[in-house]
Design a protein around this motif. Structure first.
Motif, PDB file in Angstrom:
ATOM      1  N   ASP A  45     106.645 -39.684  -0.910  1.00 29.71           N
ATOM      2  CA  ASP A  45     107.799 -39.002  -1.253  1.00 29.71           C
ATOM      3  C   ASP A  45     107.774 -38.786  -2.780  1.00 29.71           C
ATOM      4  O   ASP A  45     108.812 -38.431  -3.239  1.00 29.71           O
ATOM      5  N   TRP A  46     106.645 -38.991  -3.613  1.00 32.24           N
ATOM      6  CA  TRP A  46     106.422 -38.588  -5.144  1.00 32.24           C
ATOM      7  C   TRP A  46     107.820 -39.288  -6.179  1.00 32.24           C
ATOM      8  O   TRP A  46     108.337 -38.714  -6.821  1.00 32.24           O
ATOM      9  N   ARG A  47     107.868 -40.482  -5.622  1.00 30.64           N
ATOM     10  CA  ARG A  47     109.018 -41.312  -6.597  1.00 30.64           C
ATOM     11  C   ARG A  47     108.775 -41.289  -8.083  1.00 30.64           C
ATOM     12  O   ARG A  47     109.593 -41.376  -8.841  1.00 30.64           O
ATOM     13  N   TYR A  49     106.563 -39.246  -9.615  1.00 33.06           N
ATOM     14  CA  TYR A  49     106.482 -37.827 -10.385  1.00 33.06           C
ATOM     15  C   TYR A  49     107.823 -37.439 -10.552  1.00 33.06           C
ATOM     16  O   TYR A  49     108.277 -36.635 -11.581  1.00 33.06           O
ATOM     17  N   SER A  50     108.968 -37.660  -9.503  1.00 32.67           N
ATOM     18  CA  SER A  50     110.208 -37.330  -9.604  1.00 32.67           C
ATOM     19  C   SER A  50     111.122 -37.812 -10.848  1.00 32.67           C
ATOM     20  O   SER A  50     112.062 -37.395 -11.417  1.00 32.67           O
ATOM     21  N   LYS A 193     105.586 -33.085  -5.158  1.00 30.89           N
ATOM     22  CA  LYS A 193     107.174 -33.081  -4.410  1.00 30.89           C
ATOM     23  C   LYS A 193     106.719 -32.253  -3.184  1.00 30.89           C
ATOM     24  O   LYS A 193     107.854 -31.620  -2.858  1.00 30.89           O
ATOM     25  N   SER A 196     109.691 -34.352   1.018  1.00 32.10           N
ATOM     26  CA  SER A 196     111.009 -35.307   0.399  1.00 32.10           C
ATOM     27  C   SER A 196     111.634 -35.366   1.806  1.00 32.10           C
ATOM     28  O   SER A 196     111.747 -34.464   2.681  1.00 32.10           O
TER      29      SER A 196
END
Length: 515
Positions: A45-47, A49-50, A193, A196
Protein backbone atom coordinates in the motif's frame (compact mmCIF):
# COMPACT_ATOMS: atom_id res chain seq x y z
CA UNK A 1 25.02 24.40 -4.28
CA UNK A 2 25.36 21.47 -1.93
CA UNK A 3 22.49 19.37 -3.22
CA UNK A 4 22.99 16.45 -5.57
CA UNK A 5 21.97 17.43 -9.09
CA UNK A 6 20.23 15.10 -11.53
CA UNK A 7 19.96 15.62 -15.27
CA UNK A 8 18.12 13.71 -17.96
CA UNK A 9 19.72 13.03 -21.36
CA UNK A 10 17.99 13.98 -24.59
CA UNK A 11 16.25 11.00 -26.23
CA UNK A 12 18.93 9.33 -28.36
CA UNK A 13 22.13 10.30 -26.55
CA UNK A 14 24.08 7.21 -25.39
CA UNK A 15 26.42 7.29 -22.43
CA UNK A 16 29.47 6.75 -24.66
CA UNK A 17 28.52 9.61 -27.01
CA UNK A 18 27.90 11.83 -24.04
CA UNK A 19 31.37 11.09 -22.63
CA UNK A 20 32.98 11.83 -26.02
CA UNK A 21 31.10 15.15 -26.35
CA UNK A 22 31.85 16.16 -22.78
CA UNK A 23 35.57 15.45 -23.17
CA UNK A 24 35.72 18.00 -26.00
CA UNK A 25 34.78 20.59 -23.36
CA UNK A 26 36.66 19.46 -20.23
CA UNK A 27 39.22 16.84 -19.18
CA UNK A 28 37.52 13.62 -18.13
CA UNK A 29 38.65 10.27 -16.81
CA UNK A 30 36.43 7.17 -16.74
CA UNK A 31 36.89 5.59 -13.31
CA UNK A 32 34.66 2.55 -13.85
CA UNK A 33 31.83 1.07 -15.82
CA UNK A 34 29.67 -1.81 -14.60
CA UNK A 35 26.34 -3.48 -15.09
CA UNK A 36 23.98 -3.02 -12.22
CA UNK A 37 20.45 -3.94 -11.23
CA UNK A 38 18.23 -1.64 -9.20
CA UNK A 39 15.09 -2.97 -7.48
CA UNK A 40 12.67 -0.58 -5.84
CA UNK A 41 10.88 -1.80 -2.71
CA UNK A 42 7.77 -0.61 -0.89
CA UNK A 43 4.84 -2.08 0.98
CA UNK A 44 1.80 -3.19 -1.03
CA UNK A 45 0.00 0.00 0.00
CA UNK A 46 2.93 2.36 -0.75
CA UNK A 47 3.70 3.40 2.84
CA UNK A 48 7.21 4.58 1.98
CA UNK A 49 6.22 6.48 -1.16
CA UNK A 50 3.35 8.13 0.76
CA UNK A 51 5.98 9.39 3.21
CA UNK A 52 8.21 10.71 0.39
CA UNK A 53 10.78 7.93 0.57
CA UNK A 54 12.08 5.58 -2.09
CA UNK A 55 13.88 2.40 -1.12
CA UNK A 56 16.24 0.98 -3.74
CA UNK A 57 18.36 -2.14 -3.64
CA UNK A 58 21.38 -1.92 -5.96
CA UNK A 59 23.16 -5.09 -7.03
CA UNK A 60 26.42 -4.91 -8.92
CA UNK A 61 29.05 -7.66 -9.37
CA UNK A 62 31.20 -6.43 -6.55
CA UNK A 63 28.64 -5.47 -3.92
CA UNK A 64 25.00 -4.81 -3.18
CA UNK A 65 23.49 -2.05 -1.08
CA UNK A 66 20.17 -0.63 0.05
CA UNK A 67 19.53 3.11 -0.19
CA UNK A 68 16.68 5.19 1.20
CA UNK A 69 16.20 8.52 -0.56
CA UNK A 70 14.00 11.51 -0.08
CA UNK A 71 11.66 11.90 -3.06
CA UNK A 72 11.57 15.68 -2.51
CA UNK A 73 15.25 16.34 -3.18
CA UNK A 74 16.81 12.99 -4.11
CA UNK A 75 19.17 13.13 -1.12
CA UNK A 76 20.22 9.92 0.59
CA UNK A 77 18.57 9.36 4.00
CA UNK A 78 20.51 6.20 4.74
CA UNK A 79 22.35 3.42 2.99
CA UNK A 80 23.98 0.16 3.95
CA UNK A 81 25.64 -2.81 2.30
CA UNK A 82 23.25 -5.76 2.25
CA UNK A 83 23.30 -9.21 0.65
CA UNK A 84 19.53 -9.39 0.38
CA UNK A 85 16.52 -7.36 1.47
CA UNK A 86 14.68 -8.69 4.53
CA UNK A 87 10.90 -9.07 4.26
CA UNK A 88 10.15 -7.16 7.47
CA UNK A 89 11.71 -4.05 8.95
CA UNK A 90 12.41 -5.76 12.28
CA UNK A 91 14.85 -8.09 10.50
CA UNK A 92 17.19 -5.21 9.57
CA UNK A 93 20.25 -4.61 11.73
CA UNK A 94 19.75 -1.82 14.27
CA UNK A 95 20.50 1.56 12.70
CA UNK A 96 19.06 4.41 10.67
CA UNK A 97 17.49 2.16 8.02
CA UNK A 98 15.56 0.13 10.55
CA UNK A 99 14.63 3.23 12.57
CA UNK A 100 13.27 4.87 9.40
CA UNK A 101 11.40 1.85 8.04
CA UNK A 102 9.91 0.29 11.18
CA UNK A 103 7.44 3.04 12.19
CA UNK A 104 6.27 3.49 8.57
CA UNK A 105 5.97 -0.16 7.54
CA UNK A 106 4.81 -1.59 10.89
CA UNK A 107 3.54 -5.12 10.08
CA UNK A 108 3.79 -4.75 6.32
CA UNK A 109 6.26 -6.66 4.17
CA UNK A 110 8.80 -4.87 2.00
CA UNK A 111 8.07 -6.08 -1.54
CA UNK A 112 9.82 -5.49 -4.88
CA UNK A 113 7.88 -2.89 -6.88
CA UNK A 114 9.99 -2.93 -10.06
CA UNK A 115 13.45 -3.91 -11.26
CA UNK A 116 15.74 -2.10 -13.69
CA UNK A 117 18.90 -3.36 -15.35
CA UNK A 118 21.29 -0.60 -16.35
CA UNK A 119 24.91 0.35 -16.97
CA UNK A 120 26.57 2.64 -14.49
CA UNK A 121 29.58 4.84 -15.39
CA UNK A 122 31.71 6.69 -12.85
CA UNK A 123 33.27 9.64 -14.64
CA UNK A 124 35.64 12.13 -13.01
CA UNK A 125 36.32 15.63 -14.28
CA UNK A 126 39.89 16.67 -13.61
CA UNK A 127 41.83 19.93 -13.65
CA UNK A 128 45.34 20.75 -14.92
CA UNK A 129 46.85 19.29 -11.73
CA UNK A 130 45.06 15.98 -12.38
CA UNK A 131 42.86 16.62 -9.33
CA UNK A 132 39.21 15.50 -9.44
CA UNK A 133 36.99 18.58 -9.31
CA UNK A 134 33.63 16.89 -9.95
CA UNK A 135 32.28 13.35 -10.07
CA UNK A 136 29.59 12.23 -12.51
CA UNK A 137 27.46 9.16 -12.09
CA UNK A 138 25.93 8.18 -15.43
CA UNK A 139 23.04 5.70 -15.53
CA UNK A 140 22.29 4.17 -18.93
CA UNK A 141 18.84 2.54 -19.26
CA UNK A 142 17.45 0.54 -22.15
CA UNK A 143 13.77 1.50 -21.81
CA UNK A 144 14.03 5.24 -21.15
CA UNK A 145 16.27 8.30 -21.17
CA UNK A 146 19.65 8.07 -19.48
CA UNK A 147 20.58 10.20 -16.52
CA UNK A 148 23.56 11.74 -14.86
CA UNK A 149 23.99 12.64 -11.23
CA UNK A 150 26.54 15.29 -10.25
CA UNK A 151 28.45 14.63 -7.07
CA UNK A 152 30.20 17.87 -6.12
CA UNK A 153 33.70 17.84 -4.68
CA UNK A 154 34.35 20.23 -1.79
CA UNK A 155 35.97 23.50 -2.64
CA UNK A 156 35.24 23.34 -6.39
CA UNK A 157 31.88 25.13 -6.58
CA UNK A 158 32.93 27.20 -9.61
CA UNK A 159 33.75 24.02 -11.57
CA UNK A 160 30.31 22.68 -10.76
CA UNK A 161 28.53 25.76 -12.10
CA UNK A 162 30.66 25.64 -15.26
CA UNK A 163 29.82 21.96 -15.90
CA UNK A 164 26.08 22.50 -15.30
CA UNK A 165 26.27 25.22 -17.94
CA UNK A 166 27.97 22.82 -20.43
CA UNK A 167 25.48 19.99 -19.73
CA UNK A 168 22.41 22.13 -20.25
CA UNK A 169 23.45 24.71 -22.85
CA UNK A 170 25.92 22.72 -24.98
CA UNK A 171 24.83 19.09 -24.58
CA UNK A 172 21.07 19.63 -24.22
CA UNK A 173 20.49 17.84 -20.88
CA UNK A 174 17.59 18.93 -18.66
CA UNK A 175 17.43 19.18 -14.89
CA UNK A 176 15.03 16.60 -13.44
CA UNK A 177 13.69 15.91 -9.96
CA UNK A 178 11.40 13.08 -11.06
CA UNK A 179 12.46 9.84 -9.39
CA UNK A 180 13.51 7.08 -11.81
CA UNK A 181 10.88 4.95 -10.06
CA UNK A 182 8.08 7.06 -11.59
CA UNK A 183 9.45 6.66 -15.10
CA UNK A 184 9.97 2.92 -14.60
CA UNK A 185 6.40 2.47 -13.36
CA UNK A 186 5.05 4.48 -16.29
CA UNK A 187 6.77 2.10 -18.69
CA UNK A 188 4.88 -0.75 -16.94
CA UNK A 189 1.62 1.19 -17.20
CA UNK A 190 1.44 1.68 -13.43
CA UNK A 191 1.57 4.58 -11.05
CA UNK A 192 2.53 4.78 -7.39
CA UNK A 193 -0.20 4.54 -4.76
CA UNK A 194 -2.30 2.43 -7.16
CA UNK A 195 -3.55 0.55 -4.13
CA UNK A 196 -4.85 2.04 -0.89
CA UNK A 197 -7.07 0.48 1.76
CA UNK A 198 -8.91 3.80 2.13
CA UNK A 199 -12.35 4.02 0.55
CA UNK A 200 -12.41 6.67 -2.14
CA UNK A 201 -15.67 6.49 -4.04
CA UNK A 202 -16.87 9.51 -5.99
CA UNK A 203 -20.63 9.44 -6.48
CA UNK A 204 -22.85 11.84 -8.36
CA UNK A 205 -25.76 12.78 -6.02
CA UNK A 206 -28.27 12.38 -8.89
CA UNK A 207 -27.08 8.90 -9.83
CA UNK A 208 -29.79 6.28 -9.67
CA UNK A 209 -29.46 4.35 -6.40
CA UNK A 210 -29.15 0.86 -7.94
CA UNK A 211 -26.40 2.00 -10.32
CA UNK A 212 -24.51 3.75 -7.51
CA UNK A 213 -24.83 0.63 -5.36
CA UNK A 214 -23.24 -1.53 -8.03
CA UNK A 215 -20.51 1.07 -8.43
CA UNK A 216 -19.72 0.84 -4.71
CA UNK A 217 -19.69 -2.98 -4.81
CA UNK A 218 -17.39 -2.98 -7.85
CA UNK A 219 -14.97 -0.75 -5.97
CA UNK A 220 -14.98 -3.17 -3.01
CA UNK A 221 -14.58 -6.18 -5.31
CA UNK A 222 -11.39 -4.59 -6.69
CA UNK A 223 -10.04 -4.47 -3.12
CA UNK A 224 -11.01 -8.11 -2.48
CA UNK A 225 -9.22 -9.24 -5.65
CA UNK A 226 -6.18 -7.04 -5.01
CA UNK A 227 -5.65 -8.70 -1.62
CA UNK A 228 -6.50 -12.26 -2.61
CA UNK A 229 -3.02 -13.50 -3.60
CA UNK A 230 -1.24 -11.87 -0.65
CA UNK A 231 -3.83 -13.45 1.66
CA UNK A 232 -3.34 -16.92 0.15
CA UNK A 233 0.46 -16.56 0.32
CA UNK A 234 0.34 -15.03 3.83
CA UNK A 235 2.84 -12.40 2.65
CA UNK A 236 1.96 -10.18 5.61
CA UNK A 237 -1.04 -9.95 7.93
CA UNK A 238 -2.46 -6.79 6.32
CA UNK A 239 -3.59 -8.56 3.13
CA UNK A 240 -6.11 -10.64 5.07
CA UNK A 241 -7.09 -7.59 7.12
CA UNK A 242 -7.86 -5.49 4.02
CA UNK A 243 -9.55 -8.49 2.37
CA UNK A 244 -11.84 -8.87 5.38
CA UNK A 245 -12.62 -5.16 5.56
CA UNK A 246 -13.72 -5.17 1.91
CA UNK A 247 -15.87 -8.26 2.59
CA UNK A 248 -17.40 -6.62 5.70
CA UNK A 249 -18.11 -3.41 3.82
CA UNK A 250 -19.80 -5.43 1.07
CA UNK A 251 -21.96 -7.21 3.66
CA UNK A 252 -22.86 -3.92 5.28
CA UNK A 253 -23.84 -2.56 1.87
CA UNK A 254 -26.01 -5.56 1.05
CA UNK A 255 -27.79 -5.31 4.41
CA UNK A 256 -27.96 -1.49 4.67
CA UNK A 257 -28.36 -0.05 1.17
CA UNK A 258 -31.75 -1.68 1.00
CA UNK A 259 -34.20 -2.26 -1.82
CA UNK A 260 -31.98 -1.54 -4.82
CA UNK A 261 -31.03 -5.04 -6.04
CA UNK A 262 -33.38 -7.98 -6.74
CA UNK A 263 -34.13 -9.58 -3.36
CA UNK A 264 -33.12 -13.11 -4.37
CA UNK A 265 -29.69 -11.98 -5.70
CA UNK A 266 -29.19 -9.83 -2.66
CA UNK A 267 -29.86 -12.76 -0.32
CA UNK A 268 -27.71 -15.16 -2.35
CA UNK A 269 -24.66 -12.87 -2.26
CA UNK A 270 -25.25 -11.84 1.36
CA UNK A 271 -24.93 -15.56 2.20
CA UNK A 272 -21.73 -15.89 0.22
CA UNK A 273 -20.07 -12.86 1.83
CA UNK A 274 -21.21 -14.01 5.25
CA UNK A 275 -19.45 -17.35 4.57
CA UNK A 276 -16.34 -15.42 3.50
CA UNK A 277 -16.46 -13.51 6.78
CA UNK A 278 -16.67 -16.79 8.71
CA UNK A 279 -13.83 -18.61 6.96
CA UNK A 280 -11.43 -15.65 7.30
CA UNK A 281 -12.21 -14.92 10.97
CA UNK A 282 -10.11 -17.53 12.81
CA UNK A 283 -6.89 -16.72 10.92
CA UNK A 284 -7.34 -12.98 11.48
CA UNK A 285 -7.91 -13.50 15.23
CA UNK A 286 -4.66 -15.46 15.48
CA UNK A 287 -2.83 -12.80 13.43
CA UNK A 288 -4.02 -10.22 15.94
CA UNK A 289 -2.71 -12.23 18.91
CA UNK A 290 0.68 -12.58 17.21
CA UNK A 291 0.76 -8.85 16.38
CA UNK A 292 -0.16 -8.03 19.99
CA UNK A 293 2.29 -10.48 21.50
CA UNK A 294 5.05 -7.99 22.36
CA UNK A 295 2.41 -5.80 24.00
CA UNK A 296 1.14 -8.78 26.00
CA UNK A 297 4.66 -9.49 27.21
CA UNK A 298 5.38 -5.93 28.20
CA UNK A 299 2.19 -5.80 30.28
CA UNK A 300 3.63 -8.51 32.55
CA UNK A 301 6.12 -8.10 35.40
CA UNK A 302 9.65 -8.45 33.98
CA UNK A 303 10.31 -11.57 36.06
CA UNK A 304 7.65 -13.63 34.23
CA UNK A 305 7.71 -12.13 30.74
CA UNK A 306 9.77 -14.86 29.14
CA UNK A 307 7.43 -17.51 30.57
CA UNK A 308 4.86 -16.35 28.03
CA UNK A 309 7.02 -17.41 25.02
CA UNK A 310 5.55 -20.95 24.70
CA UNK A 311 2.18 -19.23 24.07
CA UNK A 312 3.72 -17.54 21.02
CA UNK A 313 4.85 -20.85 19.55
CA UNK A 314 1.43 -22.34 20.24
CA UNK A 315 -0.35 -19.41 18.53
CA UNK A 316 2.03 -19.46 15.58
CA UNK A 317 1.38 -23.16 15.01
CA UNK A 318 -2.37 -22.56 15.15
CA UNK A 319 -2.09 -19.57 12.81
CA UNK A 320 -0.13 -21.55 10.22
CA UNK A 321 -2.65 -24.40 10.27
CA UNK A 322 -5.60 -22.00 10.06
CA UNK A 323 -3.89 -20.07 7.26
CA UNK A 324 -3.41 -23.24 5.17
CA UNK A 325 -7.10 -24.12 5.53
CA UNK A 326 -8.09 -20.60 4.53
CA UNK A 327 -5.79 -20.64 1.49
CA UNK A 328 -7.47 -23.88 0.35
CA UNK A 329 -10.93 -22.32 0.64
CA UNK A 330 -9.87 -19.22 -1.29
CA UNK A 331 -8.79 -21.49 -4.16
CA UNK A 332 -11.93 -23.63 -4.02
CA UNK A 333 -14.55 -23.79 -6.81
CA UNK A 334 -17.17 -22.34 -4.45
CA UNK A 335 -15.13 -19.21 -3.83
CA UNK A 336 -13.82 -18.72 -7.37
CA UNK A 337 -17.10 -19.34 -9.19
CA UNK A 338 -19.31 -17.31 -6.82
CA UNK A 339 -16.92 -14.35 -6.92
CA UNK A 340 -16.88 -14.53 -10.73
CA UNK A 341 -20.71 -14.60 -10.74
CA UNK A 342 -20.77 -11.55 -8.49
CA UNK A 343 -18.41 -9.72 -10.82
CA UNK A 344 -20.64 -10.61 -13.78
CA UNK A 345 -23.76 -9.52 -11.87
CA UNK A 346 -22.19 -6.11 -11.13
CA UNK A 347 -21.30 -5.62 -14.80
CA UNK A 348 -24.80 -6.30 -16.16
CA UNK A 349 -26.55 -3.13 -17.30
CA UNK A 350 -29.34 -2.01 -14.96
CA UNK A 351 -32.98 -2.20 -16.09
CA UNK A 352 -34.53 0.96 -17.49
CA UNK A 353 -37.48 0.39 -15.13
CA UNK A 354 -36.23 -1.43 -12.02
CA UNK A 355 -38.82 -3.18 -9.84
CA UNK A 356 -37.13 -2.69 -6.46
CA UNK A 357 -38.72 0.08 -4.44
CA UNK A 358 -35.54 2.12 -3.78
CA UNK A 359 -33.74 1.55 -7.08
CA UNK A 360 -35.31 4.60 -8.72
CA UNK A 361 -34.38 6.98 -5.90
CA UNK A 362 -31.27 9.09 -6.37
CA UNK A 363 -28.36 7.81 -4.34
CA UNK A 364 -28.38 11.05 -2.31
CA UNK A 365 -32.01 10.49 -1.22
CA UNK A 366 -31.28 6.89 -0.23
CA UNK A 367 -28.04 7.84 1.56
CA UNK A 368 -29.84 10.52 3.61
CA UNK A 369 -32.56 8.06 4.62
CA UNK A 370 -30.30 5.17 5.54
CA UNK A 371 -27.74 7.23 7.46
CA UNK A 372 -30.47 9.07 9.38
CA UNK A 373 -32.21 5.81 10.24
CA UNK A 374 -29.05 4.12 11.57
CA UNK A 375 -27.93 7.27 13.38
CA UNK A 376 -31.22 7.41 15.31
CA UNK A 377 -30.85 3.68 16.06
CA UNK A 378 -27.35 4.27 17.48
CA UNK A 379 -28.72 7.04 19.72
CA UNK A 380 -31.62 4.85 20.94
CA UNK A 381 -29.42 1.83 21.64
CA UNK A 382 -26.81 3.97 23.37
CA UNK A 383 -29.37 5.78 25.53
CA UNK A 384 -30.76 2.43 26.72
CA UNK A 385 -27.38 1.24 28.07
CA UNK A 386 -26.83 1.62 31.81
CA UNK A 387 -24.09 0.36 34.12
CA UNK A 388 -26.24 -2.74 34.62
CA UNK A 389 -26.72 -3.58 30.93
CA UNK A 390 -25.21 -6.90 29.79
CA UNK A 391 -22.15 -6.96 27.52
CA UNK A 392 -24.41 -7.95 24.58
CA UNK A 393 -26.01 -4.51 24.61
CA UNK A 394 -22.58 -2.94 23.96
CA UNK A 395 -21.82 -5.52 21.26
CA UNK A 396 -25.09 -4.69 19.48
CA UNK A 397 -24.39 -0.98 19.68
CA UNK A 398 -20.94 -1.64 18.25
CA UNK A 399 -22.50 -3.39 15.26
CA UNK A 400 -24.88 -0.48 14.66
CA UNK A 401 -21.96 1.97 14.85
CA UNK A 402 -20.09 -0.10 12.29
CA UNK A 403 -23.04 0.02 9.91
CA UNK A 404 -23.31 3.77 10.36
CA UNK A 405 -19.58 4.19 9.79
CA UNK A 406 -19.61 2.14 6.58
CA UNK A 407 -22.62 4.05 5.22
CA UNK A 408 -20.96 7.39 5.97
CA UNK A 409 -17.76 6.22 4.29
CA UNK A 410 -19.58 4.88 1.21
CA UNK A 411 -21.41 8.15 0.74
CA UNK A 412 -18.94 10.73 2.01
CA UNK A 413 -18.45 12.27 -1.45
CA UNK A 414 -22.13 13.36 -1.39
CA UNK A 415 -21.62 15.72 1.57
CA UNK A 416 -19.39 18.72 2.35
CA UNK A 417 -15.96 17.19 3.00
CA UNK A 418 -14.98 18.89 6.27
CA UNK A 419 -18.41 18.28 7.86
CA UNK A 420 -18.66 14.58 7.03
CA UNK A 421 -15.01 13.99 8.01
CA UNK A 422 -15.68 15.60 11.36
CA UNK A 423 -18.78 13.44 11.99
CA UNK A 424 -16.89 10.28 11.02
CA UNK A 425 -14.15 11.27 13.47
CA UNK A 426 -16.66 11.66 16.32
CA UNK A 427 -18.15 8.29 15.49
CA UNK A 428 -14.65 6.75 15.46
CA UNK A 429 -14.16 7.88 19.06
CA UNK A 430 -17.26 6.00 20.14
CA UNK A 431 -16.34 2.96 18.03
CA UNK A 432 -12.88 2.78 19.57
CA UNK A 433 -14.12 2.34 23.11
CA UNK A 434 -16.76 -0.23 22.02
CA UNK A 435 -14.16 -2.06 19.95
CA UNK A 436 -11.72 -2.17 22.87
CA UNK A 437 -14.42 -3.51 25.17
CA UNK A 438 -15.25 -6.27 22.69
CA UNK A 439 -11.62 -7.13 21.85
CA UNK A 440 -10.54 -7.45 25.48
CA UNK A 441 -13.54 -9.64 26.27
CA UNK A 442 -12.84 -11.94 23.31
CA UNK A 443 -9.11 -12.12 24.01
CA UNK A 444 -9.75 -12.96 27.64
CA UNK A 445 -12.21 -15.71 26.64
CA UNK A 446 -9.88 -17.17 24.00
CA UNK A 447 -6.84 -17.21 26.27
CA UNK A 448 -8.80 -19.44 28.63
CA UNK A 449 -9.61 -21.78 25.74
CA UNK A 450 -5.98 -21.79 24.62
CA UNK A 451 -4.76 -22.72 28.07
CA UNK A 452 -7.09 -25.73 28.04
CA UNK A 453 -5.64 -26.85 24.70
CA UNK A 454 -2.10 -26.25 25.95
CA UNK A 455 -2.66 -28.37 29.09
CA UNK A 456 -2.31 -31.47 26.91
CA UNK A 457 1.07 -30.32 25.56
CA UNK A 458 3.20 -30.72 28.67
CA UNK A 459 3.89 -27.02 28.91
CA UNK A 460 5.56 -25.67 32.04
CA UNK A 461 3.28 -24.43 34.82
CA UNK A 462 4.99 -21.00 34.76
CA UNK A 463 3.52 -20.35 31.34
CA UNK A 464 0.00 -20.85 32.70
CA UNK A 465 0.80 -18.51 35.59
CA UNK A 466 1.96 -15.85 33.13
CA UNK A 467 -1.20 -16.36 31.04
CA UNK A 468 -3.28 -15.95 34.21
CA UNK A 469 -1.64 -12.60 34.89
CA UNK A 470 -2.26 -11.60 31.28
CA UNK A 471 -5.97 -12.48 31.56
CA UNK A 472 -6.15 -10.28 34.66
CA UNK A 473 -4.53 -7.41 32.79
CA UNK A 474 -6.96 -7.79 29.86
CA UNK A 475 -9.84 -7.89 32.30
CA UNK A 476 -8.72 -4.59 33.86
CA UNK A 477 -8.55 -3.05 30.39
CA UNK A 478 -12.02 -4.38 29.61
CA UNK A 479 -13.45 -2.80 32.77
CA UNK A 480 -11.80 0.51 31.92
CA UNK A 481 -13.26 0.46 28.41
CA UNK A 482 -16.66 -0.22 29.93
CA UNK A 483 -16.21 2.76 32.28
CA UNK A 484 -15.06 4.99 29.41
CA UNK A 485 -18.13 4.13 27.39
CA UNK A 486 -20.52 6.46 29.21
CA UNK A 487 -18.39 9.56 28.69
CA UNK A 488 -17.65 8.69 25.05
CA UNK A 489 -21.35 8.26 24.37
CA UNK A 490 -22.07 11.57 26.13
CA UNK A 491 -19.63 13.22 23.73
CA UNK A 492 -21.28 11.57 20.76
CA UNK A 493 -24.86 12.51 21.62
CA UNK A 494 -24.14 16.12 22.57
CA UNK A 495 -26.23 18.78 20.91
CA UNK A 496 -23.51 20.00 18.54
CA UNK A 497 -22.94 16.55 17.04
CA UNK A 498 -26.67 15.78 16.89
CA UNK A 499 -27.55 18.99 15.10
CA UNK A 500 -24.69 18.42 12.62
CA UNK A 501 -26.16 14.99 11.81
CA UNK A 502 -29.63 16.51 11.62
CA UNK A 503 -28.63 19.25 9.19
CA UNK A 504 -26.83 16.81 6.86
CA UNK A 505 -29.14 13.80 6.88
CA UNK A 506 -32.54 14.43 8.51
CA UNK A 507 -35.64 14.46 6.30
CA UNK A 508 -37.00 17.96 5.74
CA UNK A 509 -39.85 18.69 8.17
CA UNK A 510 -43.20 19.59 6.56
CA UNK A 511 -44.28 23.15 7.46
CA UNK A 512 -47.01 23.17 10.08
CA UNK A 513 -49.52 26.04 10.16
CA UNK A 514 -50.04 27.48 13.61
CA UNK A 515 -53.45 28.93 14.42
Amino acid sequence: MNMSLQFEFPVNLTAENFIVKLSHEVSTRLASRQSSRKTYYDSFDWRLYSNDITCEFNQAKSASSLTLRSIKNGLVIADAELKKVPLFSKAFDPGIIRDTLAPLLEMRALLPVCTLDYEIYHLNIINKDEKTILRLLIEEYSQFNNRVLLQPVRGYDKAEEHIVEILTATLGLTVTDKPVLLTALQVQGRKPKDYSSKLNINLDPDMRADIAGKYIYSHLLKAIKANEQGTIADTDSEFLHDFRVAVRRTRAGLSQIKGILPANSSAYYADFFSWLGQITGPTRDLDVYLLNFERYKSSLPVSIREDLNPLYDFLLGKQQKSQKELAKKLQSPKYLSTLAEWEQFLKEPSYKKPLEQNAKLTIKELADRRIWKIFTRVLEEGEAITDLSPAEALHDLRKSCKKLRYLMEFFQSLYPENQIKCLIKNLKGLQEVLGDFQDYAVQEHNLKLFSEEMMALNIHANTFLAMGVLVQDLDAHRCNARKDFASRFEDFKQEENRSAFTSLFAPAKPHSHRH
